[in-house]
Motif scaffolding. Structure first.
Motif, PDB file in Angstrom:
ATOM      1  N   PRO A 135       0.791  -1.236   0.000  1.00  0.00           N
ATOM      2  CA  PRO A 135       0.000   0.000   0.000  1.00  0.00           C
ATOM      3  C   PRO A 135       0.821   1.283   0.000  1.00  0.00           C
ATOM      4  N   VAL A 136       2.037   1.274   0.600  1.00  0.00           N
ATOM      5  CA  VAL A 136       2.808   2.527   0.583  1.00  0.00           C
ATOM      6  C   VAL A 136       3.224   2.871  -0.840  1.00  0.00           C
ATOM      7  N   THR A 137       3.519   1.848  -1.640  1.00  0.00           N
ATOM      8  CA  THR A 137       3.838   2.098  -3.047  1.00  0.00           C
ATOM      9  C   THR A 137       2.619   2.633  -3.782  1.00  0.00           C
ATOM     10  N   GLU A 138       1.465   2.073  -3.498  1.00  0.00           N
ATOM     11  CA  GLU A 138       0.235   2.556  -4.137  1.00  0.00           C
ATOM     12  C   GLU A 138      -0.045   4.012  -3.767  1.00  0.00           C
ATOM     13  N   MET A 139       0.249   4.374  -2.509  1.00  0.00           N
ATOM     14  CA  MET A 139      -0.037   5.739  -2.055  1.00  0.00           C
ATOM     15  C   MET A 139       0.867   6.772  -2.735  1.00  0.00           C
ATOM     16  N   GLN A 147       7.554   3.116 -17.920  1.00  0.00           N
ATOM     17  CA  GLN A 147       8.378   3.612 -16.823  1.00  0.00           C
ATOM     18  C   GLN A 147       8.362   5.139 -16.719  1.00  0.00           C
ATOM     19  N   ASP A 148       8.395   5.828 -17.828  1.00  0.00           N
ATOM     20  CA  ASP A 148       8.470   7.289 -17.788  1.00  0.00           C
ATOM     21  C   ASP A 148       7.182   7.943 -17.304  1.00  0.00           C
ATOM     22  N   ARG A 149       6.085   7.165 -17.243  1.00  0.00           N
ATOM     23  CA  ARG A 149       4.803   7.731 -16.785  1.00  0.00           C
ATOM     24  C   ARG A 149       4.490   7.381 -15.335  1.00  0.00           C
ATOM     25  N   ILE A 150       5.388   6.656 -14.686  1.00  0.00           N
ATOM     26  CA  ILE A 150       5.188   6.323 -13.269  1.00  0.00           C
ATOM     27  C   ILE A 150       5.842   7.422 -12.439  1.00  0.00           C
ATOM     28  N   VAL A 151       5.024   8.160 -11.707  1.00  0.00           N
ATOM     29  CA  VAL A 151       5.486   9.354 -10.991  1.00  0.00           C
ATOM     30  C   VAL A 151       5.472   9.103  -9.489  1.00  0.00           C
ATOM     31  N   LEU A 152       6.532   9.544  -8.849  1.00  0.00           N
ATOM     32  CA  LEU A 152       6.647   9.430  -7.397  1.00  0.00           C
ATOM     33  C   LEU A 152       6.196  10.737  -6.770  1.00  0.00           C
ATOM     34  N   ALA A 153       5.226  10.667  -5.837  1.00  0.00           N
ATOM     35  CA  ALA A 153       4.698  11.883  -5.217  1.00  0.00           C
ATOM     36  C   ALA A 153       4.510  11.686  -3.717  1.00  0.00           C
ATOM     37  N   GLY A 154       5.111  12.579  -2.922  1.00  0.00           N
ATOM     38  CA  GLY A 154       4.900  12.564  -1.481  1.00  0.00           C
ATOM     39  C   GLY A 154       5.602  11.427  -0.775  1.00  0.00           C
ATOM     40  N   HIS A 155       5.127  11.149   0.433  1.00  0.00           N
ATOM     41  CA  HIS A 155       5.739  10.112   1.273  1.00  0.00           C
ATOM     42  C   HIS A 155       4.630   9.344   1.991  1.00  0.00           C
ATOM     43  N   ALA A 156       4.759   8.020   2.040  1.00  0.00           N
ATOM     44  CA  ALA A 156       3.767   7.162   2.703  1.00  0.00           C
ATOM     45  C   ALA A 156       4.452   6.273   3.722  1.00  0.00           C
ATOM     46  N   ILE A 157       3.773   6.021   4.826  1.00  0.00           N
ATOM     47  CA  ILE A 157       4.291   5.155   5.887  1.00  0.00           C
ATOM     48  C   ILE A 157       3.189   4.178   6.294  1.00  0.00           C
ATOM     49  N   ASN A 173      -5.644  10.837   2.648  1.00  0.00           N
ATOM     50  CA  ASN A 173      -4.352  10.707   3.329  1.00  0.00           C
ATOM     51  C   ASN A 173      -4.230   9.447   4.171  1.00  0.00           C
ATOM     52  N   LEU A 174      -5.313   8.701   4.324  1.00  0.00           N
ATOM     53  CA  LEU A 174      -5.310   7.582   5.262  1.00  0.00           C
ATOM     54  C   LEU A 174      -5.999   6.364   4.668  1.00  0.00           C
ATOM     55  N   ARG A 175      -5.355   5.227   4.870  1.00  0.00           N
ATOM     56  CA  ARG A 175      -5.917   3.945   4.438  1.00  0.00           C
ATOM     57  C   ARG A 175      -5.738   2.947   5.573  1.00  0.00           C
ATOM     58  N   VAL A 185      -1.959   3.037   7.083  1.00  0.00           N
ATOM     59  CA  VAL A 185      -1.139   3.613   6.019  1.00  0.00           C
ATOM     60  C   VAL A 185      -1.504   5.090   5.845  1.00  0.00           C
ATOM     61  N   VAL A 186      -0.510   5.958   5.975  1.00  0.00           N
ATOM     62  CA  VAL A 186      -0.748   7.394   5.826  1.00  0.00           C
ATOM     63  C   VAL A 186       0.093   7.950   4.688  1.00  0.00           C
ATOM     64  N   TRP A 187      -0.355   9.064   4.116  1.00  0.00           N
ATOM     65  CA  TRP A 187       0.373   9.766   3.055  1.00  0.00           C
ATOM     66  C   TRP A 187       0.384  11.243   3.359  1.00  0.00           C
TER      67      TRP A 187
END
Length: 669
Positions: free
Chosen positions: A298-302, A325-335, A366-368, A391-393
């Motif tokens: 889930p952190v990867t999904e977030m 690959q070029d369309r997969i964007v990393l945004a924010g931080h999840a724990i 922000n929460l799962r 799981v939070v983001w």
């Protein structure tokens, strides 16, 4: 896309797969054991099939029964989830033989990478750096010991067929090797049906970083960045986050490319995770590959905004990957924090029983909260002790850490012991806040990670008293409503009396201390006489035990849950428990007789290390108990002698069962 799939798993991952399948218009078939007849995943699925008794070997690990369930229900494909048979090549082949699509990699890839031994050899041939170790097929104890000595202690014994910390033991000296090897093999056989192990050099203070990869059947392969899973206890992940804190863009590209190369080497298809150990010097070693979806996905999904279960279903149905690959964007931080039914105060022993009260905050952007249990469910000894994944983001790591702390303080669990307060304490540790983590973090800071102190006793007593009085008032009103004459003065339950104040006395016990609280009804509430003075309180009961209270003008919201005469008060992420003393009930508690050793939890005896008449020292291992797929060694409570054994290997025992009679040595002996 499929019309119907069977989910060969249980718990929160089964629930997650069902939700995604439902969104895609796919019907689902759940399988379950006798212990899971009322489980949420069974209720959620369109159909459900009983596999057998509670023991996993007789239900969730029975390939023949799962295949038959799929055939009978007309399922086209089987999703193995994670754990159980998810990395079992024989299961993948059995699905293919039955003309069922296995939602996972081909059996050849599972054999090549699912076996840690074969994966190490393959990576070594490909020139990928690996941790020094023995990955051979010879499982003779002597061979393994010689390999350990050549590698140099300390070493890790690791189950070849699985993960999750099961079948993994650290060994610091040769004299302890045989016992740890036997325990690791038993755990591996119980959890994965395969007792093969490998031996690796133990690397001090490493980070555990893994890369999520995905491949389709047309040769396309991408990664969805990395996760840091360094916060572990007994080699089982506890907190995971994405992306890994502190990696440079160059390091991120390099580790992602290495993961893709590893997957491409075996013709991989589907979701997988390539795991690495990163040493203090920054050196990166290939550790293993998990040929399945991971608990922490889930952190990867977030941080990517993608549904990896949907990707699995689409790839298994023959579609190409949804993104390049070029369309997969990393945004924010999840724990993600794993919430377990275990007791930190008792060495994290698994806790079983009924979830009398189980509240998780509502999900949001922000929460799962992924969970496979509900309030009222029984937590049993048969399966993993995880209750939920929180799981939070947020936009960055510091903000995500703050959000995780706040979320954990909003979770409420009563009925079983849990690691909730301990997790909250871990997230407050300054080194965790800094991101200074490695796999030895918990062991190194164990004494500093302490649960929050209970609220002040006067507040706890005030809230408990108010709860009891409001419940009594509700009961009185209910009885009054049953009175025929609605104009009768006895129809009122306001506490008014003809002569003088309405006064009652409440008695509570907390540990060995008793408290007597005088409660006097007044026009503006109830006056309580507490240990540190008197206050006026009033309030109202809401749903699920929520109590809205005013304590001398201080307004707060707490949760009070009552089980018989036990009241648990939860306030601001901390809890306290009181016993309401009923003067009409017997309050004497029988002392446990001395000279006996009892089971700390329900479980199965897997090894008896003591003999009747044997003299032992305090802490000596006497019995090994297996509960929730993990082994727990029970030691001698003091110097003394074993008088009599009451159970043998294979026996099932309940918590509190007397396992053996013990004679305590007299002083001076």
């Amino acid at each position: 896309m499929f019309e119907k799939i069977l989910i060969a798993n249980r718990g929160e991952i089964a629930c997650r797969i069902i939700r995604t399948a439902r969104r895609l218009g796919i019907r689902t078939v759940a399988v379950y054991s006798e212990a899971d007849a009322q489980a949420p995943h069974v209720a959620m699925a369109d159909e459900a099939v009983l596999l057998g008794p509670a023991a996993a070997r007789e239900s969730y690990l029975r390939i023949d029964r799962i295949i038959e369930a799929a055939r009978r229900t007309g399922a086209e494909a089987v999703h193995p989830g994670y754990g159980f048979l998810s990395e079992n090549a024989d299961f993948a082949e059995a699905c293919a033989a039955a003309r069922l699509i296995f939602i996972g990699p081909p059996a050849s890839a599972i054999r090549a990478m699912g076996s840690k031994q074969e994966a190490k050899a393959l990576m070594e041939q490909a020139g990928v750096p690996i941790v020094p170790g023995y990955h051979g097929a010879d499982q003779d104890e002597g061979t393994l010991l010689r390999a350990a000595k050549e590698i140099g202690f300390p070493v890790l014994i690791k189950a070849s067929a699985g993960g999750g910390g099961k079948g993994m033991r650290r060994v610091d000296r040769a004299s302890a090797f045989a016992a740890e090897l036997a325990a690791a093999k038993r755990e591996a056989l119980s959890a994965f049906g395969d007792d093969r192990v490998l031996i690796e050099k133990f690397i001090a203070q490493p980070r555990h970083i893994e890369v999520q990869i995905f491949a389709d059947g047309q040769g396309n392969l991408v990664h969805l960045f990395e996760r840091d899973c360094s916060i572990q206890r007994r080699y089982q992940k506890v907190v995971e986050e994405a992306p890994a804190f502190g990696l440079t863009p160059e390091q991120r590209r390099e580790i992602g490319a290495t993961a893709i190369a590893a997957a491409r080497a075996v013709g991989y298809v589907g979701a997988g995770t390539v795991e690495f150990i990163v040493g203090e010097s920054g050196s990166v070693y290939f550790m293993e590959m998990n040929t399945r979806l991971q608990v922490e996905h889930p952190v990867t999904e977030m941080v990517t905004g993608q549904d990896l279960v949907e990707w699995q279903l689409r790839v298994a149905a023959g579609e190409v990957l949804p993104l390049t690959q070029d369309r997969i964007v990393l945004a924010g931080h999840a724990i993600e924090a794993r919430l377990y039914a275990e007791d930190p105060a008792r060495g994290f022993l698994p806790s079983v029983g009924r979830l009398v009260h189980f509240h998780l905050p509502p999900e949001s952007f922000n929460l799962r909260t992924d969970s496979g249990v509900r309030q009222g469910d029984e937590v049993s000894i048969h399966y993993d002790a995880m209750l939920a994944k929180i799981v939070v983001w947020d936009e960055n790591r510091p903000a995500a850490v703050r959000r995780l702390r706040k979320t954990l303080s909003s979770c409420e669990i009563i009925g079983v012991a849990s690691n909730l307060d301990w997790l909250a304490a871990l997230t407050r540790h300054p080194r965790f806040e800094e991101g200074a983590v490695d796999t030895g973090f918990i062991e190194r800071h164990e004494t500093e990670i302490a649960a929050p102190p209970a609220p002040p006793i006067d507040i706890v007593l005030a809230l408990a008293s108010l709860h009891v009085l409001l419940r009594r008032e509700e009961d009185a009103k209910a009885r009054a409503r049953r009175v025929v004459d609605s104009w009768s003065p006895w129809h009122s339950a306001t506490g008014w009396r003809l002569n003088g104040d309405a006064r009652s006395v409440l008695r509570f016990r907390r540990g060995d201390v008793e408290f007597e609280i005088a409660a006097i009804a007044q026009p503006d509430g109830v006056r309580l006489t507490l240990p540190k003075g008197s206050i006026t309180v009033w309030g109202a009961l809401e749903e699920a035990g929520e109590l809205r209270a005013d304590l001398d003008g201080r307004r707060l919201t707490a949760t009070v849950v009552r089980q018989a005469n036990l009241l648990t008060v939860l306030l601001d992420g901390a809890s306290d428990r009181l016993e309401l003393l009923d003067p009409l009930a017997l309050t004497a508690v029988a002392e446990a007789p001395s000279g006996r050793l009892t089971a700390p939890m329900p479980g199965r005896i897997v090894e008896v290390l003591a003999r009747p008449g044997e003299t032992v020292k305090r802490g000596a291992a006497l019995i090994v108990l297996e509960a929730m797929k993990m082994e727990h060694t029970i030691g001698a409570p003091s110097d003394g002698a074993v008088a009599e054994l009451h159970y043998s290997v294979g026996d099932l025992v309940e918590e509190g069962t007397t396992l053996l009679s013990f004679t305590v040595a007299e002083a001076g002996q």
